[in-house]
Design a protein around this motif. Structure first.
Motif, PDB file in Angstrom:
ATOM      1  N   GLU A  41       0.834  -1.206   0.000  1.00 38.67           N
ATOM      2  CA  GLU A  41       0.000   0.000   0.000  1.00 38.67           C
ATOM      3  C   GLU A  41       0.866   1.252   0.000  1.00 38.67           C
ATOM      4  O   GLU A  41       0.542   2.244  -0.665  1.00 38.67           O
ATOM      5  CB  GLU A  41      -0.924  -0.023   1.209  1.00 38.67           C
ATOM      6  CG  GLU A  41      -1.946  -1.157   1.183  1.00 38.67           C
ATOM      7  CD  GLU A  41      -2.779  -1.214   2.450  1.00 38.67           C
ATOM      8  OE1 GLU A  41      -2.511  -0.396   3.364  1.00 38.67           O
ATOM      9  OE2 GLU A  41      -3.691  -2.058   2.536  1.00 38.67           O
ATOM     10  N   PHE A  42       1.969   1.210   0.755  1.00 38.28           N
ATOM     11  CA  PHE A  42       2.870   2.355   0.782  1.00 38.28           C
ATOM     12  C   PHE A  42       3.522   2.572  -0.582  1.00 38.28           C
ATOM     13  O   PHE A  42       3.586   3.705  -1.085  1.00 38.28           O
ATOM     14  CB  PHE A  42       3.940   2.137   1.853  1.00 38.28           C
ATOM     15  CG  PHE A  42       4.997   3.200   1.900  1.00 38.28           C
ATOM     16  CD1 PHE A  42       4.708   4.465   2.365  1.00 38.28           C
ATOM     17  CD2 PHE A  42       6.291   2.929   1.476  1.00 38.28           C
ATOM     18  CE1 PHE A  42       5.686   5.455   2.413  1.00 38.28           C
ATOM     19  CE2 PHE A  42       7.274   3.896   1.518  1.00 38.28           C
ATOM     20  CZ  PHE A  42       6.965   5.164   1.988  1.00 38.28           C
ATOM     21  N   ALA A  43       4.009   1.487  -1.194  1.00 41.09           N
ATOM     22  CA  ALA A  43       4.618   1.592  -2.521  1.00 41.09           C
ATOM     23  C   ALA A  43       3.597   2.037  -3.558  1.00 41.09           C
ATOM     24  O   ALA A  43       3.902   2.851  -4.441  1.00 41.09           O
ATOM     25  CB  ALA A  43       5.242   0.256  -2.916  1.00 41.09           C
ATOM     26  N   GLU A  44       2.383   1.533  -3.450  1.00 36.46           N
ATOM     27  CA  GLU A  44       1.327   1.943  -4.378  1.00 36.46           C
ATOM     28  C   GLU A  44       1.021   3.423  -4.231  1.00 36.46           C
ATOM     29  O   GLU A  44       0.804   4.137  -5.209  1.00 36.46           O
ATOM     30  CB  GLU A  44       0.077   1.103  -4.124  1.00 36.46           C
ATOM     31  CG  GLU A  44      -1.042   1.342  -5.110  1.00 36.46           C
ATOM     32  CD  GLU A  44      -2.250   0.463  -4.835  1.00 36.46           C
ATOM     33  OE1 GLU A  44      -2.991   0.167  -5.773  1.00 36.46           O
ATOM     34  OE2 GLU A  44      -2.437   0.085  -3.659  1.00 36.46           O
ATOM     35  N   PHE A  45       1.018   3.896  -2.986  1.00 37.07           N
ATOM     36  CA  PHE A  45       0.794   5.320  -2.718  1.00 37.07           C
ATOM     37  C   PHE A  45       1.866   6.176  -3.379  1.00 37.07           C
ATOM     38  O   PHE A  45       1.587   7.264  -3.892  1.00 37.07           O
ATOM     39  CB  PHE A  45       0.773   5.543  -1.208  1.00 37.07           C
ATOM     40  CG  PHE A  45       0.597   6.978  -0.796  1.00 37.07           C
ATOM     41  CD1 PHE A  45      -0.589   7.644  -1.028  1.00 37.07           C
ATOM     42  CD2 PHE A  45       1.628   7.652  -0.165  1.00 37.07           C
ATOM     43  CE1 PHE A  45      -0.746   8.965  -0.644  1.00 37.07           C
ATOM     44  CE2 PHE A  45       1.484   8.965   0.222  1.00 37.07           C
ATOM     45  CZ  PHE A  45       0.282   9.628  -0.019  1.00 37.07           C
ATOM     46  N   LEU A  46       3.108   5.681  -3.396  1.00 39.45           N
ATOM     47  CA  LEU A  46       4.204   6.441  -3.997  1.00 39.45           C
ATOM     48  C   LEU A  46       4.161   6.399  -5.513  1.00 39.45           C
ATOM     49  O   LEU A  46       4.339   7.427  -6.178  1.00 39.45           O
ATOM     50  CB  LEU A  46       5.552   5.894  -3.504  1.00 39.45           C
ATOM     51  CG  LEU A  46       5.872   6.052  -2.020  1.00 39.45           C
ATOM     52  CD1 LEU A  46       7.218   5.429  -1.699  1.00 39.45           C
ATOM     53  CD2 LEU A  46       5.855   7.518  -1.595  1.00 39.45           C
ATOM     54  N   TRP A  47       3.920   5.217  -6.084  1.00 46.39           N
ATOM     55  CA  TRP A  47       4.037   5.132  -7.545  1.00 46.39           C
ATOM     56  C   TRP A  47       2.879   5.788  -8.269  1.00 46.39           C
ATOM     57  O   TRP A  47       3.043   6.286  -9.367  1.00 46.39           O
ATOM     58  CB  TRP A  47       4.278   3.707  -8.003  1.00 46.39           C
ATOM     59  CG  TRP A  47       3.126   2.737  -7.960  1.00 46.39           C
ATOM     60  CD1 TRP A  47       1.896   2.880  -8.537  1.00 46.39           C
ATOM     61  CD2 TRP A  47       3.122   1.450  -7.335  1.00 46.39           C
ATOM     62  NE1 TRP A  47       1.118   1.771  -8.289  1.00 46.39           N
ATOM     63  CE2 TRP A  47       1.852   0.866  -7.563  1.00 46.39           C
ATOM     64  CE3 TRP A  47       4.070   0.721  -6.622  1.00 46.39           C
ATOM     65  CZ2 TRP A  47       1.503  -0.381  -7.081  1.00 46.39           C
ATOM     66  CZ3 TRP A  47       3.720  -0.523  -6.160  1.00 46.39           C
ATOM     67  CH2 TRP A  47       2.449  -1.067  -6.391  1.00 46.39           C
ATOM     68  N   VAL A  48       1.667   5.777  -7.670  1.00 48.38           N
ATOM     69  CA  VAL A  48       0.559   6.421  -8.376  1.00 48.38           C
ATOM     70  C   VAL A  48       0.716   7.934  -8.396  1.00 48.38           C
ATOM     71  O   VAL A  48       0.147   8.612  -9.256  1.00 48.38           O
ATOM     72  CB  VAL A  48      -0.804   6.043  -7.752  1.00 48.38           C
ATOM     73  CG1 VAL A  48      -1.067   4.570  -7.868  1.00 48.38           C
ATOM     74  CG2 VAL A  48      -0.892   6.481  -6.300  1.00 48.38           C
ATOM     75  N   TRP A  49       1.505   8.474  -7.455  1.00 41.42           N
ATOM     76  CA  TRP A  49       1.778   9.911  -7.442  1.00 41.42           C
ATOM     77  C   TRP A  49       3.095  10.234  -8.127  1.00 41.42           C
ATOM     78  O   TRP A  49       3.562  11.378  -8.056  1.00 41.42           O
ATOM     79  CB  TRP A  49       1.789  10.438  -6.011  1.00 41.42           C
ATOM     80  CG  TRP A  49       0.422  10.570  -5.430  1.00 41.42           C
ATOM     81  CD1 TRP A  49      -0.197   9.717  -4.567  1.00 41.42           C
ATOM     82  CD2 TRP A  49      -0.506  11.621  -5.674  1.00 41.42           C
ATOM     83  NE1 TRP A  49      -1.456  10.180  -4.261  1.00 41.42           N
ATOM     84  CE2 TRP A  49      -1.676  11.345  -4.931  1.00 41.42           C
ATOM     85  CE3 TRP A  49      -0.473  12.778  -6.458  1.00 41.42           C
ATOM     86  CZ2 TRP A  49      -2.786  12.176  -4.943  1.00 41.42           C
ATOM     87  CZ3 TRP A  49      -1.587  13.607  -6.471  1.00 41.42           C
ATOM     88  CH2 TRP A  49      -2.717  13.300  -5.719  1.00 41.42           C
ATOM     89  N   ASN A  50       3.716   9.234  -8.770  1.00 40.40           N
ATOM     90  CA  ASN A  50       4.981   9.447  -9.481  1.00 40.40           C
ATOM     91  C   ASN A  50       6.065  10.028  -8.575  1.00 40.40           C
ATOM     92  O   ASN A  50       6.853  10.887  -8.989  1.00 40.40           O
ATOM     93  CB  ASN A  50       4.784  10.362 -10.695  1.00 40.40           C
ATOM     94  CG  ASN A  50       3.881   9.737 -11.732  1.00 40.40           C
ATOM     95  OD1 ASN A  50       3.632   8.538 -11.717  1.00 40.40           O
ATOM     96  ND2 ASN A  50       3.378  10.547 -12.641  1.00 40.40           N
TER      97      ASN A  50
END
Length: 704
Positions: free
Chosen positions: A670-679
């Motif tokens: 979830e943390f990584a997803e939070f980072l990658w969707v915001w580039n």
């Protein structure tokens, strides 16, 4: 007889001196590394003490120089719009178009140019090919055939009577059109009152744009969509743009009986001049009650970008010294309650008193309470900059290099207290008017003050020239230790081959280590792309996705290990000292590159990576010491390796902050997803720098 150094030119003597200094540092790398680590940690802890008071660099801003025109009559106009919104809500409870209709009528009433910006939302998804593009491209799908969801922004433009139309100031008020709350209605009412006042101002030299952002699916997406169309016009015969009108028809937003969208004039995208600054206005209701009305400033944008400090300075000056508001810039409560930080503050306060008693001319006064609050605010500022994710819709403006902040105003009383709310609106209106008037005085873009800084209080900051010292001290041991390891290996090779000529394979032995480091970093690039196919699998949980990510990462690492050859032949060619030297060099390069993109990420990364890189060495090749120190060293190395593994680090931090009962396997996904969707570039740092370096350190630790 003159010495040889005196006969040489100054440049040669200087280069020789630098070479001798570097040779001295390399020969004493252990002592230098420990000294730099300790000094870096001390400087990092002392940053709140080294903070300076803010000041306004641009004299043309002149905040508070003019008397405010915002009066109680304007407050009545704001309250009237709030009542109209709630009265109309009872008539059309399921339709959000009535708010846009009310706002349009109010904008037309004050003589503004009005239009509506219609756009569609789509879910934010990770795609590696669009990682470095703006988040608007992945968050908002303008040209899709299917109608996912839609929104309507209402925009009004006041043309400056004393301007040429080349510059503009943006005022943004996000609101939820599907479920309007009282705080959203108050935000719209306050913005309209200021907008109406400015429309009558004779001093206006810049166009004023009021953007009422339909944020039913997110504040950032609504503002980013409008900014994208503002700076990238689409020329089409369809006024709705790419057939979007049909989507509004299916969503009952375009009706024949509705006068909101039946006029082509309201569908024409209008523009003002270049945006000088943007203010995002939000009225919030806080649970706690205070003695004064409160103002929270949000400034962090994507990848740690910050607006020019002068913009924050004028807002703080007008809010604190003219309107008497309690200004806050964010802090961590757990640091405010930390006994360790409090005791450290008391020690520094005692040391400062001792220093002043020895020499009264020393201006080195430290207050324990200010140190604790400064540390809490500094940690918050570093954390949100390191995330690389905007803290509000103001981040959409920073993507276009426009200075913007979010102003969250909250009254000291409840929303039911009419007198308290009226007084609160009066202060808020005068504050916004003062900020707009100061920016209106500006003759050029913000450039005089700082863009790279940390905040320790609303009126205290740390400039880049100060906080980079801590990072430089932490990162300095890496190249020194790398050179020391390479030098010691080269000397050992020469001593072994003193009686015979050194073979070419011995002199180029470091290439085997470089090959290993390159392959591991290539593996890091591969696993950074794995979330894309994993996220495409339907109906999966974050825990399952994380497990799939781990299994695929281990499998790919095993395949690369087999491609490198057998472990025996590899261990014969790859010396662990050379491997550590090349690994440390790659880590130092990665940290330095990251410091250019997002300094906070590099600073926090150096605090984790540098001790790991310096401490790790093969377990079976410990120094010739007794058994107990050797066991302690090995246990410490293992614990350090475990603690610096990114998923474990996240679990430890979440456990301390929220309790270990809330920790789960899918947290890192979830943390990584939070980072990658915001580039966020922090995701790239974790996958391309931190994780490969961690794998190499584990490889060194287990080296045969």
């Amino acid at each position: 007889m003159a010495s040889l150094d005196e006969e040489k030119p100054p440049a040669a003597r200087k280069s020789r001196l630098i070479f001798r200094l570097f040779s001295f540092l390399v020969s004493h790398s252990n002592v230098v590394s420990v000294a730099c680590l300790i000094a870096g940690c001390i400087v990092l802890l002392l940053l709140p003490v080294l903070a300076k008071n803010t000041y306004i660099s641009e004299n043309a801003l002149m905040p508070g120089a003019a008397k405010s025109m915002f009066s109680n009559q304007d407050v009545l106009e704001a309250n009237k719009l709030v009542r109209d919104i709630y009265d109309q809500r009872s008539v059309e409870p399921k339709s959000g178009t009535y708010i846009a209709r009310l706002i349009r009528k109010r904008m037309e009433k004050v003589g503004a140019e009005v239009y509506h910006h219609k756009f569609k939302y789509d879910n934010i998804q990770f795609h590696p090919l669009s990682f470095f593009s703006s988040t608007t491209h992945s968050a908002i799908l303008q040209n899709s055939s299917g109608c996912v969801s839609s929104g309507v922004n209402s925009i009004g433009i006041i043309r400056a009577p004393r301007g040429d139309g080349k510059e503009a100031i943006i005022l943004v008020t996000p609101y939820n059109s599907e479920d309007i709350k009282l705080n959203d209605a108050l935000s719209l009412g306050l913005a309209y009152a200021v907008f109406s006042l400015i429309s009558r101002a004779v001093w206006l030299a810049k166009d004023i744009v009021w953007l009422a952002a339909d944020s039913r699916h997110g504040e950032y997406a609504a503002v980013a969509s409008w900014l994208k169309d503002y700076h990238n016009p689409v020329f089409s015969s369809d006024p709705w743009g790419s057939g979007i009108g049909s989507c509004f028809e299916t969503n009952n937003l375009h009706k024949k009986n509705d006068s909101l969208f039946d006029e082509v004039a309201h569908n024409v995208f209008r523009r003002a001049g270049t945006m000088s600054a943007a203010l995002v206005l939000k009225v919030m209701e806080k649970n706690e009650r205070r003695e004064r009305d409160r103002l929270d400033l949000l400034a962090e944008a994507s990848n740690g970008q910050m607006p020019n400090l002068d913009l924050i300075n004028i807002v703080h000056f007008l809010a604190a010294h003219r309107q008497g508001l309690d200004v806050n810039v964010g802090s961590f409560n757990f640091i405010l309650k930390s006994a360790l930080i409090k005791n450290l503050g008391k020690v520094l306060q005692a040391l400062s008193k001792l220093a002043q008693s020895l020499n009264p001319t020393w201006k080195f006064g430290v207050n324990s309470g200010d140190f604790v609050e400064g540390t809490s605010t500094l940690a918050s500022s570093m954390y949100y900059q390191a995330l690389g994710v905007p803290t509000g819709s103001h981040g959409a403006f920073r993507d276009f290099q426009i200075d913007a902040i979010t102003m969250e105003l909250s009254p000291r009383t409840s929303f039911n207290n009419e007198n308290g709310i009226s007084s609160f609106l009066l202060r808020g209106g005068r504050l916004i008017e003062g900020v707009v008037r100061s920016v209106n005085n500006l003759l050029e873009k913000f450039h005089q003050s700082f863009f790279l800084y940390f905040l320790t209080a609303p009126d205290k900051f740390i400039s880049v020239g100060v906080y980079m010292i801590a990072f430089a001290l932490l990162a300095a041991p890496l190249p020194i230790v790398a050179a020391a390891l390479f030098s010691s290996t080269s000397k050992a090779t020469v001593s072994r081959n003193s009686d015979k000529k050194v073979s070419s394979s011995e002199s180029w032995k470091w290439l085997y280590s470089a090959k290993v480091v390159f392959i591991v970093h290539l593996w890091g690039l591969m696993i950074s792309l794995l979330p894309y196919p994993i996220s495409r699998v339907p109906q999966t949980t974050s825990t399952n996705n994380m497990l799939a990510w781990i299994v695929l990462s281990l499998f790919s690492l095993l395949v690369l290990h087999l491609l490198m050859g057998s472990s025996r032949s590899h261990s014969e060619h790859c010396n662990w000292e050379l491997l550590k030297s090349v690994s440390i060099t790659a880590a130092s390069v990665g940290l330095c590159l990251m410091s250019i993109i997002n300094f906070s990420t590099a600073q926090i990364g150096a605090m984790l990576l540098v001790p790991l890189c310096l401490v790790v060495r093969p377990l079976n090749k410990q120094p010739q010491i007794s058994l107990f120190p050797k066991a302690v060293y090995g246990i410490f190395s293992l614990l350090l390796v475990m603690a610096t593994f990114p998923p474990v680090t996240l679990m430890i931090l979440k456990g301390f902050f929220h309790g270990f009962s809330s920790v789960s396997m899918g947290d890192f996904w979830e943390f990584a997803e939070f980072l990658w969707v915001w580039n966020s570039a922090t995701y790239l740092y974790l996958m391309l720098v931190h994780l490969p370096c961690w794998v190499l350190c584990v490889h060194i630790l287990l080296h045969p």
